[in-house]
Design a protein around this motif. Sequence first.
Motif, PDB file in Angstrom:
ATOM      1  N   GLY A  11     -68.827  -7.378  23.510  1.00 12.34           N
ATOM      2  CA  GLY A  11     -68.050  -6.240  23.028  1.00 12.34           C
ATOM      3  C   GLY A  11     -68.630  -5.595  21.796  1.00 12.34           C
ATOM      4  N   CYS A  12     -67.737  -5.156  20.918  1.00 13.69           N
ATOM      5  CA  CYS A  12     -68.112  -4.242  19.837  1.00 13.69           C
ATOM      6  C   CYS A  12     -68.580  -4.968  18.578  1.00 13.69           C
ATOM      7  CB  CYS A  12     -66.921  -3.341  19.502  1.00 13.69           C
ATOM      8  SG  CYS A  12     -65.535  -4.247  18.777  1.00 13.69           S
ATOM      9  N   SER A  13     -68.989  -4.153  17.606  1.00 11.42           N
ATOM     10  CA  SER A  13     -69.451  -4.682  16.321  1.00 11.42           C
ATOM     11  C   SER A  13     -68.332  -5.381  15.559  1.00 11.42           C
ATOM     12  CB  SER A  13     -70.024  -3.549  15.473  1.00 11.42           C
ATOM     13  OG  SER A  13     -69.102  -2.481  15.361  1.00 11.42           O
ATOM     14  N   LYS A  14     -67.080  -4.994  15.803  1.00 12.72           N
ATOM     15  CA  LYS A  14     -65.960  -5.658  15.132  1.00 12.72           C
ATOM     16  C   LYS A  14     -65.851  -7.102  15.598  1.00 12.72           C
ATOM     17  CE  LYS A  14     -63.597  -2.010  16.428  1.00 12.72           C
ATOM     18  NZ  LYS A  14     -64.668  -0.990  16.522  1.00 12.72           N
ATOM     19  N   PHE A  25     -61.653  -4.482  26.251  1.00 15.91           N
ATOM     20  CA  PHE A  25     -61.417  -3.059  26.030  1.00 15.91           C
ATOM     21  C   PHE A  25     -61.284  -2.269  27.328  1.00 15.91           C
ATOM     22  CE2 PHE A  25     -63.376   1.177  24.745  1.00 15.91           C
ATOM     23  CZ  PHE A  25     -62.172   1.679  24.279  1.00 15.91           C
ATOM     24  N   ILE A  26     -62.254  -2.391  28.222  1.00 17.58           N
ATOM     25  CA  ILE A  26     -62.228  -1.675  29.492  1.00 17.58           C
ATOM     26  C   ILE A  26     -62.635  -2.631  30.612  1.00 17.58           C
ATOM     27  CG2 ILE A  26     -62.669   0.618  28.499  1.00 17.58           C
ATOM     28  CD1 ILE A  26     -65.611   0.291  29.181  1.00 17.58           C
ATOM     29  N   ASP A  27     -62.501  -2.157  31.850  1.00 21.37           N
ATOM     30  CA  ASP A  27     -62.731  -3.033  33.007  1.00 21.37           C
ATOM     31  C   ASP A  27     -64.091  -3.709  32.991  1.00 21.37           C
ATOM     32  OD1 ASP A  27     -60.241  -2.574  34.051  1.00 21.37           O
ATOM     33  OD2 ASP A  27     -60.865  -0.957  35.383  1.00 21.37           O
ATOM     34  N   LYS A  28     -65.150  -2.939  32.687  1.00 21.23           N
ATOM     35  CA  LYS A  28     -66.500  -3.514  32.692  1.00 21.23           C
ATOM     36  C   LYS A  28     -66.625  -4.622  31.655  1.00 21.23           C
ATOM     37  CE  LYS A  28     -69.007   0.565  34.380  1.00 21.23           C
ATOM     38  NZ  LYS A  28     -69.987   1.628  34.038  1.00 21.23           N
ATOM     39  N   ALA A  29     -66.017  -4.407  30.490  1.00 20.09           N
ATOM     40  CA  ALA A  29     -66.082  -5.411  29.425  1.00 20.09           C
ATOM     41  C   ALA A  29     -65.306  -6.657  29.817  1.00 20.09           C
ATOM     42  CB  ALA A  29     -65.526  -4.821  28.131  1.00 20.09           C
ATOM     43  N   LYS A  30     -64.167  -6.462  30.452  1.00 14.72           N
ATOM     44  CA  LYS A  30     -63.373  -7.614  30.884  1.00 14.72           C
ATOM     45  C   LYS A  30     -64.124  -8.424  31.943  1.00 14.72           C
ATOM     46  CE  LYS A  30     -59.612  -5.021  31.528  1.00 14.72           C
ATOM     47  NZ  LYS A  30     -58.225  -4.607  31.845  1.00 14.72           N
ATOM     48  N   GLU A  31     -64.758  -7.712  32.851  1.00 13.01           N
ATOM     49  CA  GLU A  31     -65.527  -8.394  33.902  1.00 13.01           C
ATOM     50  C   GLU A  31     -66.678  -9.198  33.297  1.00 13.01           C
ATOM     51  OE1 GLU A  31     -68.123  -7.271  37.931  1.00 13.01           O
ATOM     52  OE2 GLU A  31     -66.986  -5.722  36.870  1.00 13.01           O
ATOM     53  N   GLU A  32     -67.382  -8.603  32.339  1.00  9.73           N
ATOM     54  CA  GLU A  32     -68.479  -9.318  31.686  1.00  9.73           C
ATOM     55  C   GLU A  32     -67.969 -10.552  30.957  1.00  9.73           C
ATOM     56  OE1 GLU A  32     -72.148  -8.496  28.525  1.00  9.73           O
ATOM     57  OE2 GLU A  32     -70.369  -7.216  28.486  1.00  9.73           O
ATOM     58  N   SER A  33     -66.826 -10.425  30.292  1.00 11.02           N
ATOM     59  CA  SER A  33     -66.255 -11.567  29.565  1.00 11.02           C
ATOM     60  C   SER A  33     -65.897 -12.695  30.514  1.00 11.02           C
ATOM     61  CB  SER A  33     -65.016 -11.122  28.782  1.00 11.02           C
ATOM     62  OG  SER A  33     -65.362 -10.257  27.723  1.00 11.02           O
ATOM     63  N   ARG A  40     -55.039 -10.901  24.932  1.00 15.56           N
ATOM     64  CA  ARG A  40     -54.217 -10.098  25.835  1.00 15.56           C
ATOM     65  C   ARG A  40     -53.794 -10.823  27.098  1.00 15.56           C
ATOM     66  NH1 ARG A  40     -55.913  -4.241  28.340  1.00 15.56           N
ATOM     67  NH2 ARG A  40     -53.822  -3.571  28.910  1.00 15.56           N
ATOM     68  N   TYR A  41     -54.670 -11.703  27.602  1.00 16.22           N
ATOM     69  CA  TYR A  41     -54.404 -12.330  28.899  1.00 16.22           C
ATOM     70  C   TYR A  41     -54.426 -13.863  28.817  1.00 16.22           C
ATOM     71  CZ  TYR A  41     -55.510  -7.634  30.641  1.00 16.22           C
ATOM     72  OH  TYR A  41     -55.530  -6.281  30.873  1.00 16.22           O
ATOM     73  N   LYS A  42     -54.036 -14.397  27.693  1.00 12.17           N
ATOM     74  CA  LYS A  42     -54.161 -15.842  27.466  1.00 12.17           C
ATOM     75  C   LYS A  42     -53.502 -16.672  28.571  1.00 12.17           C
ATOM     76  CE  LYS A  42     -53.300 -19.424  23.991  1.00 12.17           C
ATOM     77  NZ  LYS A  42     -52.737 -19.706  22.652  1.00 12.17           N
ATOM     78  N   GLN A  43     -52.257 -16.354  28.898  1.00 15.50           N
ATOM     79  CA  GLN A  43     -51.553 -17.161  29.907  1.00 15.50           C
ATOM     80  C   GLN A  43     -52.225 -17.084  31.267  1.00 15.50           C
ATOM     81  OE1 GLN A  43     -47.452 -15.823  29.691  1.00 15.50           O
ATOM     82  NE2 GLN A  43     -46.915 -17.486  28.299  1.00 15.50           N
ATOM     83  N   ASN A  44     -52.632 -15.891  31.656  1.00 18.43           N
ATOM     84  CA  ASN A  44     -53.318 -15.732  32.942  1.00 18.43           C
ATOM     85  C   ASN A  44     -54.619 -16.518  32.976  1.00 18.43           C
ATOM     86  OD1 ASN A  44     -51.303 -13.981  33.584  1.00 18.43           O
ATOM     87  ND2 ASN A  44     -52.555 -12.118  33.530  1.00 18.43           N
ATOM     88  N   HIS A  77     -58.235   2.167  33.588  1.00 21.14           N
ATOM     89  CA  HIS A  77     -56.765   2.153  33.712  1.00 21.14           C
ATOM     90  C   HIS A  77     -56.224   0.833  33.164  1.00 21.14           C
ATOM     91  CE1 HIS A  77     -53.537   4.561  35.208  1.00 21.14           C
ATOM     92  NE2 HIS A  77     -53.146   3.715  36.152  1.00 21.14           N
ATOM     93  N   GLU A  78     -55.673   0.865  31.951  1.00 17.81           N
ATOM     94  CA  GLU A  78     -55.311  -0.363  31.240  1.00 17.81           C
ATOM     95  C   GLU A  78     -53.805  -0.605  31.212  1.00 17.81           C
ATOM     96  OE1 GLU A  78     -57.506  -2.589  30.023  1.00 17.81           O
ATOM     97  OE2 GLU A  78     -59.074  -1.351  30.886  1.00 17.81           O
TER      98      GLU A  78
END
Length: 438
Positions: A17-20, A58-66, A94-98, A332-333
Amino acid sequence: MKTKTLRKDKVNIITLGCSKNMVDSEVLSGQLMANEIDVVHENKKKDHNIVIVNTCGFIDKAKEESINTILDQVELKRKGKLDKVYVTGCLSERYKQNLETEIPEVDAFFGTMELPLVLKQFEADYKAELVGERLLSTPKHYAYLKISEGCNRTCSFCAIPLMRGQHVSKPIEQLVEEAKGLVRKGVKEVMLIAQELTYYGLDIYKKRDLPRLMHALADVEGLEWIRLHYAYPHKFPLEILDVMKERPNICNYLDMPLQHASDNMLKAMKRQITQRDMEELIDQIRTKIPDICLRTTLITGFPGETRQDVEDVKSFLEKHRFERVGIFTYSHEEGTSAYELEDTLSSEEKEARAQEIMEVQQEISYEKNQEKLGKTFKVIVDKKEAGRYIGRTEFDSVEVDNEVIIQSAKPLKPGEFVQVKISKAYDYDLEGEVVTTA
């Protein structure tokens, strides 16, 4: 902590993800080191036995990579090559339980603000006196400086407030000490980052106080370049420009994500600004600092976006001729207000629109680079690659912007400043020869 092996623990932190997120990983590394735990970033030697994946959501591509990265590490654990796998960051928040249900092989999941809980896994204590101390994952001559956390904006497409919470500014005194610490490590350039730079200070000083912070950081001896990222255009504090003009070590560079140019889309995105407002602001910025580099980010494929909206963006770019532009396709988040809208465009159509817009910007970038031929610029040397030196001007940030290919008769070192006369110009990069040291 106890593991399956007798060797001393070595922790590898993988940051997505990002610099933050990168800064968060650096702070975690500093805390682990202070507790005498061996830690590295993106370890290529593969001699570690524990992994912490700092995820992006952040977005779908980032979630998939993670998720793919987590699964890769879990597979290494299954093969006996790792003892522990921990997950932190935005996706985990955001999705800890899942995630706990879907990937039970992970030893523990942590949210974005749970650093002390991560440290407890290593029987380590959070050391408050280490505030600002970090193990840099960047080359030592530049670093990111996060001036606040979270965001109070309500942009309809953005899930960041769900993962990072409300805006919290760091005190100026703390940031100055952090900057001094970075300079002691060899840092010459800092990039100020936040979810929203211009909101800085409203919570603790009851006013937008970024200009005062800029002055304070500009006073830090040894800090040669200060760069501003992620400035929101609505209620933009123009005093920022006065400080930029007054202080020579503040780069004439502003990253101001506009996200769109069509009034229909700006309203749907809840950006609190119109195209005319943005045009007036751009004119004010360029009038005050004619040679400023303006970078923006755009989103294409938002629900309801028409062909006319795309044409509006292209016309806007052609009129205002930004030096740097990045484009995301809409994601679409869940949890965002835009999620209630129907996401009708295919990913292929979103990508096609993004490409169409970037072709306009590519031509603008080429023309602007051609204007630099024969001119001399102060350039910071970033690295040597394939026998060539690579650097950047003050108008270019790390990774996202142009690079300068440097020809030099003498050896150069990363972090060194040189004067480079431009002899060749391409769509996104420049090439030139050192004429004298800066």
